[in-house]
Every structure is written in C-alpha cells, then in structure tokens.
Design a protein around this motif. Structure first.
Motif, mmCIF file in Angstrom:
data_model
loop_
_atom_site.group_PDB
_atom_site.id
_atom_site.type_symbol
_atom_site.label_atom_id
_atom_site.label_comp_id
_atom_site.label_asym_id
_atom_site.label_seq_id
_atom_site.Cartn_x
_atom_site.Cartn_y
_atom_site.Cartn_z
ATOM 1 N N ALA A 1 4.691 10.575 -1.543
ATOM 2 C CA ALA A 1 4.391 11.783 -2.302
ATOM 3 C C ALA A 1 5.301 12.906 -1.805
ATOM 4 N N PHE A 2 6.020 13.546 -2.729
ATOM 5 C CA PHE A 2 6.905 14.647 -2.381
ATOM 6 C C PHE A 2 6.167 15.959 -2.645
ATOM 7 N N THR A 3 5.909 16.690 -1.571
ATOM 8 C CA THR A 3 5.054 17.865 -1.673
ATOM 9 C C THR A 3 5.723 19.026 -2.393
ATOM 10 N N ASP A 4 7.043 19.075 -2.430
ATOM 11 C CA ASP A 4 7.715 20.198 -3.087
ATOM 12 C C ASP A 4 7.814 20.017 -4.591
ATOM 13 N N THR A 5 7.783 18.779 -5.073
ATOM 14 C CA THR A 5 7.901 18.521 -6.513
ATOM 15 C C THR A 5 6.650 17.899 -7.110
ATOM 16 N N ALA A 6 5.636 17.611 -6.268
ATOM 17 C CA ALA A 6 4.395 16.971 -6.728
ATOM 18 C C ALA A 6 4.658 15.625 -7.381
ATOM 19 N N GLN A 7 5.723 14.962 -6.955
ATOM 20 C CA GLN A 7 6.070 13.648 -7.501
ATOM 21 C C GLN A 7 5.570 12.554 -6.568
ATOM 22 N N VAL A 8 5.098 11.456 -7.149
ATOM 23 C CA VAL A 8 4.627 10.311 -6.376
ATOM 24 C C VAL A 8 5.409 9.082 -6.816
ATOM 25 N N VAL A 9 6.030 8.395 -5.861
ATOM 26 C CA VAL A 9 6.811 7.195 -6.130
ATOM 27 C C VAL A 9 6.160 6.018 -5.416
ATOM 28 N N PHE A 10 5.771 5.008 -6.169
ATOM 29 C CA PHE A 10 5.126 3.839 -5.593
ATOM 30 C C PHE A 10 6.173 2.824 -5.137
ATOM 31 N N ALA A 11 5.929 2.218 -3.978
ATOM 32 C CA ALA A 11 6.809 1.177 -3.453
ATOM 33 C C ALA A 11 6.497 -0.146 -4.147
ATOM 34 N N SER A 12 7.468 -1.081 -4.123
ATOM 35 C CA SER A 12 7.261 -2.371 -4.779
ATOM 36 C C SER A 12 6.247 -3.223 -4.025
ATOM 37 N N ARG A 13 6.013 -2.920 -2.752
ATOM 38 C CA ARG A 13 4.998 -3.628 -1.971
ATOM 39 C C ARG A 13 4.356 -2.651 -1.001
ATOM 40 N N GLY A 14 3.177 -3.005 -0.531
ATOM 41 C CA GLY A 14 2.500 -2.199 0.457
ATOM 42 C C GLY A 14 2.787 -2.711 1.863
ATOM 43 N N GLN A 15 1.912 -2.303 2.785
ATOM 44 C CA GLN A 15 2.043 -2.822 4.146
ATOM 45 C C GLN A 15 1.909 -4.333 4.159
ATOM 46 N N TYR A 16 1.136 -4.848 3.199
ATOM 47 C CA TYR A 16 0.995 -6.283 2.967
ATOM 48 C C TYR A 16 1.374 -6.576 1.526
ATOM 49 N N LEU A 17 1.291 -7.824 1.122
ATOM 50 C CA LEU A 17 1.669 -8.219 -0.233
ATOM 51 C C LEU A 17 0.423 -8.317 -1.112
ATOM 52 N N GLU A 18 0.411 -7.524 -2.158
ATOM 53 C CA GLU A 18 -0.706 -7.511 -3.103
ATOM 54 C C GLU A 18 -0.930 -8.918 -3.672
ATOM 55 N N GLY A 19 -2.218 -9.338 -3.707
ATOM 56 C CA GLY A 19 -2.556 -10.649 -4.238
ATOM 57 C C GLY A 19 -2.516 -11.772 -3.238
ATOM 58 N N SER A 20 -2.292 -11.466 -1.961
ATOM 59 C CA SER A 20 -2.312 -12.509 -0.927
ATOM 60 C C SER A 20 -3.740 -13.003 -0.716
ATOM 61 N N SER A 21 -3.847 -14.200 -0.169
ATOM 62 C CA SER A 21 -5.166 -14.760 0.137
ATOM 63 C C SER A 21 -5.099 -15.570 1.423
ATOM 64 N N TYR A 22 -6.273 -15.728 2.028
ATOM 65 C CA TYR A 22 -6.356 -16.475 3.287
ATOM 66 C C TYR A 22 -7.705 -17.175 3.340
ATOM 67 N N THR A 23 -7.682 -18.448 3.679
ATOM 68 C CA THR A 23 -8.899 -19.250 3.763
ATOM 69 C C THR A 23 -8.948 -19.940 5.117
ATOM 70 N N THR A 24 -10.100 -19.875 5.759
ATOM 71 C CA THR A 24 -10.270 -20.552 7.044
ATOM 72 C C THR A 24 -11.687 -21.113 7.125
ATOM 73 N N GLY A 25 -11.859 -22.173 7.905
ATOM 74 C CA GLY A 25 -13.183 -22.763 8.052
ATOM 75 C C GLY A 25 -13.125 -24.077 8.807
ATOM 76 N N GLY A 26 -14.282 -24.718 8.929
ATOM 77 C CA GLY A 26 -14.354 -25.985 9.636
ATOM 78 C C GLY A 26 -15.782 -26.412 9.883
ATOM 79 N N LEU A 27 -15.930 -27.611 10.455
ATOM 80 C CA LEU A 27 -17.219 -28.188 10.836
ATOM 81 C C LEU A 27 -17.180 -28.538 12.316
#
Length: 817
Positions: free
Chosen positions: A476-502
């Motif tokens: 966010a640019f405070t002087d122009t009130a413009q917001v530019v979104f990055a192509s990715r965040g700190q992580y990747l949108e839509g990722s998944s993780y599964t863990t488990g066991g017996l």
C-alpha cells in the motif's frame, strides 16, 4: 507505527476500568454471604476440598509403573504440580468455585483429573496445575512453563513466546490443546505466537512430555509434547436442579500497565454441564530492569528503548537507565464455551468452542528492525485462533476399549500483519490463514492377566489432520492511496497439507518389579502447493511414509524407586513453511527449499524416580542423534528467488537445508520436591542441554580460510534451573519465594552470530527472584500478589527480543459464588 504504545489501543482502560471493579465488589459481598452457607459435608470433607463426583477418590493399585499406589505414576515430582495429589484435589476444588453437593445415589461422573494422565505414563514428564497458575500469576500460557524441568521459554515479542523442550522448539515440539494438535502446515521454526493464543484462564493444567513422542503424536515430536488441558464443565452426581456459579477474575501488572479481566459462568442441570467465559486484556510498553549488553559492553540491536542515550551498538553510560522497551504491548479478547452431557457408565459427550483475538502486537525485533530506520515497524494487526470440536469420552467396550476418546475438530489460525516504511511512503501487508480439520481417536484395553504374574495392556489410536492454506500479500502506497497485490503471499494460496497415522503401544508387567513397554506407528504426510511462475515458485506434490517405534523397560527394585531405560524413534516431515515460505525471520530473510527431506531422530534416555512420603525426585539423562536435521544455511543476494526484493535487501539471507551427517543433542535434567512440617515445601529443578551438528555452510575452496566442520545448534538453552520455597496454612494463607536462573550461553550457531536478538558474544546469565503471598477463602475468594524481580535485575532468556520484566507487582483478584 506501533513502536510507542502506552497501553489500551482498541481496548480502552479508562472505559473498562469501572466494570471489573463494580463486578468484583458485587461478587465480593455475595461471595462472603454465600460462603457462610457452605459447611463440611456428611463425609467430613473440609472446606475448600473437592471430592470426586461420587464423593470419594478411588485408590490406585500399586504396580511397577506406580509402586507407591498413587495417581502420579510416570510423572516428575508431583508431575510438576508442586504439591502432591492430596493437595491437588483441594486445589481443584478451590479453583473451580463450585459448592459441594450433598451425597446422592444418582449417577456418578468423575469431574477432574488431578495428576498427569495416561499420555505421560512411564515418561519424563511434569505438570503445571491450576493452583500454580493462580499463585504464580504468569503473563501467558508459555510463561506458565517457566518452572518446569527441561523447558526454556523464549520471547520474540511481548505478545509472543515459544517453549523449548530439551533444546528443541517450533517444528520439533508438538503442542496440543485437549489432545488436539495445534501444529499446522505453517508452523515455523520459532512458532512464537501460536501457544500464546491459548487463553491461560481456560486451562486446568499443562502436561509436558520431554523426549521423543512421535509414536503417540506423530510428526514433529522430536523434543517432546506439550498438552494444555482445559477446565471441564461441572458434572456432579448429586445435582439435579439448575444451578449456576459465576466467577470474576481481575489481574493487574505494573511493569507493562497490564489490566485484564475474565467473567466465567459454571452451570449444571441434571446431566448437562456448562462452563463459559469471556475476557479482555490490554498491555502497554514493558519496562525491564535495564539493558542487557554484550560482552563488548554495547547494546544489541533489539530491543530499542524509549529513554535517551540508549542507542544500539553503542556502550551506554548507564545501562540501567534503558528500561522502557519499544515494540511491546498489545490488546486481547477471548471467549469460550464448553458443554458436557453425562451418558452414564463413565461416558460423556463434549462440545467446545474457544476463541482468541489479539490485536496490534508489534514484533519487537522488527519494530524497528536491526539497522532499519527508527520509524519502521512490523505489527501483527490480527492474530486469531478459533477452535471448535465435539468429543466422546468413556467406555465403549468392557475390556477392549476403555478410556476411549473420539474427537472431531475444526481450527482456524488467522494472521494479518503490516510492515510500515514511512520513508518510502509504503506499507507491506499480508494475510495467512490455515483451516485445519482433524479426527483423533484413542483407547486402551483392560489389563489382561496372562498368568505367572504377567499382565498385558494395549493402548492404541490414531489421528488425521488436513490443512488448507490461504495467503495474500500487497503493498500500500500511503502517498497515492494505491494498493498493489503481489502474485503470491508469504505462502502459496491453495496449498494443502495432510498428516496422520495409527499407533499401538503394548505394556507388559512381568510381576517382578519389571515392566516392558513398546510402541509402533505407521503414518505419513503429504504436501501440495501450486506453482507461481512470476516469482519462480515451483509446484509441490510430495509424500512421506514414516514408520517409527519405541522400546522401554522399567525396574522397581523397591516400591519407592524406579529405574527406566528407553529408546524412542521420532521424525519430522517438512511442512509448507519449510517448502514454500518466503519471510523475514530473526536472523534474516528465509526463502523456500522444496527438496527437503524428513528429519529422523532417536532418543536414548535413562532416568531414576524416587517416591517417598516426604520427597519426590527424578533425574534423567538423554542423547538424541538427528539425521537430516533442518538448519538455515547462509545464502548470497544472487541466490534470492525472482521478484523478492525483501530477500535481496535483507541484512542476511538463509535457506533451510538438510544437514549432512548427524546432529546431536544431549543433556541432563532433574527435579525434586521435598515437603516439611508446618506447611513448608521446597522444589528444585535443573536442566542442561548441549547441541552440535554439521556446518550448514559449504567448506571454502581456500584451505587458509578458517572453517569448522561442526558447529553448535541454534538457540540451545544454557544451563538453567529454578528454586521454589512455599509455605501454606490450612486456613488459606500462603507465601513463597522463587528463583529462576540461567548461566551465560556463548555457544552460538552460524545463524546466531547474525541474529540481532542475541547480544555480541552470547546471552549473559541471570538470576531473578520473585516473592509471592496470598489468601484463599474457601472457594469464594482468592487474593494473590507477586513481587517480581525484587532485585530489579536486567535479564533476557537466550534468543529473545524482549528483556524480562523489571521490579514490579502483579495482583490477582478472583471472586466467585
């Protein structure tokens, strides 16, 4: 910018101060009136004690695992609950604020467990109980573990803390709440904010298992497991009409102008019980006992101070003048509800909801960052956790499935952060969300008599968790009130993780004071993440199968002495934080490594446990070799991923790698509790850990350049311990003195050398003395006072951004009906 904060951001003190005072005064008058009606019951139970729901506590049978025949077998001295079981039961009564119902022949339900449960059986373990929490007045759930053997609490911010168990934390320690896994796909190496999001006011006890625990808990349990047990809803056997018991708790601390309040309601109607509550807290800038300087006499980069002449990397004329720490303070709201229904025959169903909302919590080491402008600040605007679950507990099949538990859970971890950079008229923002769906089950068989003095018990269970990740980032640019979104965040949108066991854990009693225990788990993990071409992020679809096992033997030559030897295999599969994250960490900027492999560890340990009427003690030694240990390797700016300006401009850059060869962690820990006449008790703990592994940096081509093939592991705690002296009168008055101390830690890993949180040459040692006193009147009133750091020492735990509190007082006022 949140660097300067006097307290009361979104939760105004002035607007709320009258509420707790009025509630407390109103409750006080009612409590004294109501308390006079509570008398010794027909069974002779003294005021302040709480029997089991059927009016009596069943005695445990002596066994090699429990030679004394008490309910604390397998734990450390009093399981960490500094009083023995008979006092724990009284404490539970006093803490709950529920009157003792008259005897009845109705259904029977066990209300509370006062000692470490089956999960800690035969392990190096301890417990923090409700009484200790109320009387020590810790600032947070991690802070409540400060007196446990083998546990060391590190703080990156006033609103964040991480517990080290046997020198390991984060992704190498499992955290649980009521047996539900808190570790998720985005768990960091230093998960400072996550355990902090457990509201201490909702917790009955905290069990700490030291040493590998992957057979029971799966991935990450290399250093140990910490399980927070919640307050249970009341289910008394002899109450059939609708009853309700309100309670109000007020806490004030002087070092950070902290003000907190919680309102709680317990209710029961026949077989239905409910406990619900809501609370708020506001915390200002934390005042320390002075600056902690490096061996060169200069101030480290963090924390920054409000006082003049406290410039980083300079030698102050008077370090004790540097007290008020910038980048501290936050606001907090909590809510919870827990309902239970008794099905009879020692069975019940539970439905629960827990919510935590933290606002405007600066990360101290990034507010401002090392070598950064004074007006830059990274603030966690929102740190939210919501947990909802339903559970069945009790007998399913006589002999084959006893003490069964089946839990279905949903958990959401939400984080919104903002990095202000006024000089460039910009603000970097980000949101990370994890939705976790869980299924956990466990049970045990009744002991099976095999003849010839042999008895076999089986414990078995399993779990499955699935995480879905959402991640956004913008400028966010405070002087122009413009917001530019990055192509990715700190992580990747839509990722998944599964863990488990017996898992399956057989235990065989040989009838000659010897018990053999074993266990095996078959489990695994899978990580998926989409690609992002604009930033060079590779797609991930990886799976790992990780069978593990354990074997132990216990020998009790006498009823009061047990010797244990055991070997435990543990593992940690890479999670999405390891495989996909790009983020600013304490030492510098860290970017992903999608080729990481699981860590494998083997804990070999031996321990002695002494159980006498007046003395309980244990002493453990352990060695944990780790193969493929993950560590940060230094990188150059040219190694940074595409479109990652924060990496190229960072003061240091790192990438996680699997260390070649073997890393080692070994240590010794012990504790002792001695009870003396006239209500005196003394508890002592001691822990020492040593860690070393291969150098993550490649050897230089020039043989004349100094290079060490093996280096210390990062942030291994120094030699440390505690001493507590307590006195307690039968009529409710108590007093005590507690000393926490640590030696200097100058064995630094490669990444520690560039970590601005660690002073030059390492973290100095310290000794902090606290005094406490209070009075408990039946179940209706508790007034507690802790005078903290009475010598006003300047101190900091190793790896922390925040110096410990200076001289100050904390008051707890608890009033209930």
């Amino acid at each position: 910018m949140q660097a300067r904060r006097t307290g009361g951001g979104r939760v105004e003190i002035c607007a709320r101060l009258g509420v707790p005072l009025l509630l407390s005064l109103g409750f006080a008058s009612a409590a004294f009136a109501g308390g006079e009606a509570q008398r010794v019951d027909a069974a002779g139970t003294a005021d302040g004690e709480r029997p089991a729901a059927n009016g009596e506590r069943p005695a445990a049978e002596p066994s090699p695992e429990n030679p004394g025949g008490n309910a604390t077998a397998g734990s450390g001295p009093a399981g960490g609950e500094a009083e023995p079981l008979r006092e724990d039961a009284a404490a539970a009564s006093a803490e709950e604020g529920l009157p003792e119902p008259a005897d009845d022949e109705g259904y029977q339900t066990t209300v509370r467990a006062a000692a470490p449960g089956d999960d800690t059986r035969g392990r190096a373990a301890s417990r923090v109980g409700r009484r200790q929490i109320a009387e020590r007045i810790p600032r947070s759930t991690p802070d409540a573990l400060a007196y446990e053997p083998g546990v060391f609490v590190q703080q990156t911010a006033a609103g964040q803390a991480s517990a080290f168990v046997r020198g390991r934390t984060g992704q190498q320690t499992v955290l649980l709440f009521d047996g539900i896994r808190l570790n998720n796909a985005l768990w960091r190496q230093g998960p400072n904010q996550y355990f902090f999001t457990l509201d201490l006011a909702t917790i009955e006890a905290i069990d700490v298992v030291r040493g590998s625990a992957s057979v029971r808990h799966g991935s990450d349990a290399i250093g140990g497991a910490i399980n927070a047990l919640p307050l249970e809803a009341p289910l008394w056997s002899d109450l059939h009409d609708l009853r309700a018991w309100p309670r109000n708790v007020l806490r004030v601390s002087s070092q950070d102008d902290q003000l907190a309040e919680r309102f709680q309601l317990d209710a029961q109607w026949d077989r239905f019980g409910l406990i619900a509550g809501a609370g708020w807290r506001t915390v200002g800038l934390l005042e320390s006992g002075g600056a902690v300087v490096g061996s060169d006499g200069r101030l480290p980069w963090v924390p920054r101070f409000e006082e003049e002449d406290c410039t980083p990397q300079q030698a102050p004329d008077d370090p004790d003048r540097c007290r008020t720490q910038r980048g501290t303070g936050f606001d907090e709201l909590t809510f919870d509800a827990r309902a239970a229904y008794d099905l009879g025959r020692d069975r019940r169903v539970v439905a629960a909801l827990y919510g935590y909302r933290q606002y405007d919590a600066p990360r101290t080491d990034q507010c401002p960052p090392a070598e950064g402008r004074w007006d830059e600040c990274l603030t966690y605007e929102e740190q939210f956790r919501t947990l909802a679950y339903a559970s069945f507990r009790g007998l399913v099949m006589e002999g084959a499935a006893e003490d069964a538990r089946l839990t279905v859970s949903y958990q959401r971890q939400h984080e919104r952060r903002r990095l202000d950079r006024p000089a460039s008229f910009s603000s970097l923002g980000g949101i990370d969300d994890v939705d976790s769906f869980g299924l956990v089950g466990s049970a045990r068989t009744a002991p099976l008599d095999l003849g010839a003095g042999l008895r076999l018990t089986l414990r078995y269970g399993g779990e499955a968790y699935h995480d879905r990740v959402g991640s956004l980032a913008w400028t966010a640019f405070t002087d122009t009130a413009q917001v530019v979104f990055a192509s990715r965040g700190q992580y990747l949108e839509g990722s998944s993780y599964t863990t488990g066991g017996l898992y399956l854990e057989p235990e065989l009693e040989l009838g000659v004071g010897v018990t053999v225990s074993a266990g095996g788990r078959f489990g695994g993990a899978r990580a998926t993440a989409p690609a992002d071409e604009a930033t060079g992020s590779a797609a991930i679809d990886r799976s790992w199968i990780t069978p593990v096992g354990r074997l132990g033997i216990a020998w009790a030559p006498w009823r009061f002495l047990t010797w244990r030897v055991q070997a435990d295999h543990a593992f940690r599969a890479p999670n999405l934080d390891d495989l996909t994250s790009r983020q600013q960490t304490g030492p510098g900027f860290q970017f992903e490594n999608p080729e990481l492999e699981p860590e494998q560890a083997l804990t070999l340990e031996t321990g002695l446990e002494l159980r006498l009427d007046w003395l309980q003690a244990d002493l453990w030694g352990y060695w944990t070799p780790v193969w493929g240990a993950m560590a940060r390797a230094p990188r150059q700016a040219a190694d940074c991923p595409p479109a990652t300006a924060a990496c190229r401009s960072a003061r240091a850059r790192y990438q996680l790698v699997n260390l070649p060869g073997r890393a080692d962690v070994c240590g010794v820990e012990g504790s002792a509790l001695a009870e003396f006449p006239f209500g005196f008790a003394l508890r002592v703990t001691l822990a020492w850990a040593w860690g070393e592994g291969p150098n993550p940096a490649p050897a230089p081509d020039d043989p004349d350049v100094p290079y060490e093939a093996r280096l210390p592991l990062s942030r291994i705690p120094p030699l440390h311990g505690t001493v507590e002296l307590r006195w307690r009168a039968e009529w409710g008055l108590y007093a005590g003195a507690a000393l926490r101390w640590a030696a200097a830690q100058d064995r630094l890993a490669l990444q520690d050398l560039s970590d601005p949180r660690i002073p030059y040459g390492g973290t100095p040692g310290y000794a902090v003395l606290d005094l406490s006193a209070g009075w408990r009147w039946r179940r209706n009133l508790l007034v507690g006072l802790v005078l903290e750091n009475v010598t006003d020492a300047a101190w900091r735990t190793h790896g922390s951004s925040v110096n410990g509190p200076g001289l100050g007082a904390s008051l707890r006022l608890e009033i209930g009906l």
